[in-house]
Motif scaffolding. Structure first.
Motif, mmCIF file in Angstrom:
data_model
loop_
_atom_site.group_PDB
_atom_site.id
_atom_site.type_symbol
_atom_site.label_atom_id
_atom_site.label_comp_id
_atom_site.label_asym_id
_atom_site.label_seq_id
_atom_site.Cartn_x
_atom_site.Cartn_y
_atom_site.Cartn_z
ATOM 1 N N ARG A 140 0.911 -1.105 0.092
ATOM 2 C CA ARG A 140 -0.076 0.015 -0.144
ATOM 3 C C ARG A 140 1.021 1.380 -0.122
ATOM 4 O O ARG A 140 0.645 2.143 -0.798
ATOM 5 C CB ARG A 140 -1.015 -0.018 1.244
ATOM 6 N N GLU A 141 1.676 1.220 0.880
ATOM 7 C CA GLU A 141 2.722 2.582 0.927
ATOM 8 C C GLU A 141 3.442 2.794 -0.233
ATOM 9 O O GLU A 141 3.852 3.918 -0.395
ATOM 10 C CB GLU A 141 3.579 2.507 2.351
ATOM 11 N N ASP A 142 3.922 1.811 -0.825
ATOM 12 C CA ASP A 142 5.031 1.842 -2.139
ATOM 13 C C ASP A 142 4.139 2.000 -3.306
ATOM 14 O O ASP A 142 4.652 2.077 -4.532
ATOM 15 C CB ASP A 142 5.985 0.933 -2.044
ATOM 16 N N ASP A 143 2.793 2.054 -3.126
ATOM 17 C CA ASP A 143 1.946 1.895 -4.310
ATOM 18 C C ASP A 143 2.280 0.782 -5.377
ATOM 19 O O ASP A 143 2.331 1.215 -6.671
ATOM 20 C CB ASP A 143 1.869 3.441 -4.993
ATOM 21 N N LEU A 144 2.475 -0.262 -4.974
ATOM 22 C CA LEU A 144 3.121 -1.348 -5.561
ATOM 23 C C LEU A 144 2.270 -2.257 -6.756
ATOM 24 O O LEU A 144 2.438 -2.536 -7.785
ATOM 25 C CB LEU A 144 3.518 -2.521 -4.685
ATOM 26 N N VAL A 145 0.682 -1.782 -6.335
ATOM 27 C CA VAL A 145 -0.253 -2.508 -7.425
ATOM 28 C C VAL A 145 -0.196 -1.637 -8.528
ATOM 29 O O VAL A 145 -0.089 -2.176 -9.803
ATOM 30 C CB VAL A 145 -1.566 -2.326 -6.724
ATOM 31 N N ALA A 146 -0.238 -0.241 -8.245
ATOM 32 C CA ALA A 146 -0.336 0.495 -9.450
ATOM 33 C C ALA A 146 1.101 0.439 -10.356
ATOM 34 O O ALA A 146 1.307 0.519 -11.667
ATOM 35 C CB ALA A 146 -0.494 2.230 -9.213
#
Length: 407
Positions: free
Chosen positions: A303-309
């Protein structure tokens, strides 16, 4: 190179595994960080393998911090008292799963999650299992029964009875089987078949599967052990089509590449039989505090590293760039380069080419994977933490490997 390791494998673990290691040069991995693995010979290899485990890369600081703190406090619980980390990990996981999937059973390996899903389906009265041809769900006896690959099944038959296999992506074939078993079937399916060689179904397929399950009273188990937690550029393959199964299976990346953890996440109604008796399905290390800390760290890192996007953007770029290299260098020797997010398959039209590419990629400094259910497909599952330099390194290494197999 550590010459002592292969003999120990041969003597105590697996002769076949020792031979496989020697085929890759006999080197051994000794440390890892981010996207990289360091070997005993001092090589640094970009890790685009790991069978989907390393979406956060290796030893992500967020995961390590959570695990280290828990290690110093209480790594394994008594199982008699309530333990807070399991509750917090379940809450964190339910917060990112599709709406309605709120009840969690933790395990260690992916096959254990599959077994839990099969047992929950049976406890709900669905005893006829339906899985997809070339699907992969693990190798314990129940999971193996729905892993439709004769080479894995044959030595262990008879397996579970009442199992049907239908072609992946063929909703009509699934509907025909479900019509023969009204209100008694359990369907287990992957959003994208990983071990089959990154097989992507037609658009809308999962929605059709869910609709057919509702129409015929079937129980739907969505196996996202490899595809979940951002691997496809969405939190879940289910999210790509707005599907909410009865059970979602999670694993691989769930422990942040630090601790083995898996989970079965179910709707309130589906989970009912497991609520009636707390001892009906248990495991000594299910919900162990150390693993639960890893889960919280992994979900926070994603979540914090925006890994999904990042997986979505990086995967789209890599897919286009790899297609261009294959067309320019390998031509008709590659039938297709396909994938979703950071699950990418290179489908070779020439026998043995996938294996040669795997070896040449290793020589060029990249770890990739073969596909257990398709010997013609080389699979890439890079972490979503790749930076621009590592992205370029992967493409350059792949081009060198592609040219090397033609020389």
């Amino acid at each position: 190179m550590d010459t002592a390791v292969a003999p120990l494998y041969r003597r105590h673990l697996s002769r076949g595994r020792a031979a496989l290691g020697e085929m890759f040069g006999g080197d051994v991995e000794v440390s890892s960080a981010g996207a990289w693995v360091r070997t005993g010979a001092g090589r640094e290899l970009l890790n685009c393998g790991g069978y989907g485990v390393f979406i956060t890369g290796a030893r992500h600081p967020r995961v390590l911090a959570a695990v280290r703190e828990q290690l110093d406090r209480n790594p394994v619980a008594t199982r008699l008292l309530l333990e807070p980390q399991a509750a917090l990990a379940a809450e964190a996981l339910a917060a990112v799963t599709p709406a309605g999937l709120d009840r969690v059973h933790f395990a260690c390996g992916g096959a254990e999650a599959v077994e839990a899903g099969i047992k929950l389906a049976r406890a709900n009265g669905r005893r006829h299992l339906v899985s997809m041809v070339d699907g992969y769900h693990g190798k314990t006896l129940g999971a193996l029964s729905v892993t439709a690959k004769p080479v894995f099944q044959r030595p262990f038959r008879p397996l579970l009875p009442d199992v049907s296999h239908v072609p992946f992506g063929d909703a009509a074939a699934l509907g025909a089987v479900l019509a023969e078993h009204p209100s008694e079937a359990c369907v287990i399916v992957e959003p994208v078949q990983g071990e089959a060689g990154v097989v992507v179904p037609p658009p809308g397929y999962l929605r059709e599967v869910a609709a057919l399950c509702r129409a015929h009273g079937a129980f739907l188990v969505l196996d996202e052990i490899q595809t979940g937690l951002g691997r496809l550029g969405h939190w879940w393959g289910a999210d790509r089509e707005g599907v909410v199964p009865d059970v979602l299976l999670v694993g691989k990346a769930l422990g942040g590449g630090v601790v083995p953890v898996s989970a079965m996440v179910a709707t309130e109604d589906a989970f009912g039989p497991f609520d009636k008796d707390p001892f009906i399905h248990t495991s000594t290390f299910s919900g162990a505090p150390l693993g639960m800390a890893a889960v919280q760290g992994a979900l926070a890192a994603i979540r914090e590293d925006d890994l999904v996007a990042r997986a979505d953007r990086l995967g789209a770029a890599l897919l286009a760039e790899l297609r261009e290299i294959c067309a320019d260098v390998l031509g008709d020797a590659v039938a297709e380069v396909r994938g979703v997010g950071l699950l990418i398959g290179i489908d070779c039209a020439v026998e043995g080419l996938a294996g040669e590419l795997l070896l040449e990629l290793m020589s060029a400094g990249v770890i990739a994977n073969h596909s257990l259910n398709s010997d013609r497909v080389l699979r890439l599952t890079p972490p979503a933490v790749l930076d621009d330099r590592e992205h370029r390194f992967l493409l350059d290494a792949f081009e060198r490997a592609a040219r090397a197999v033609l020389s």
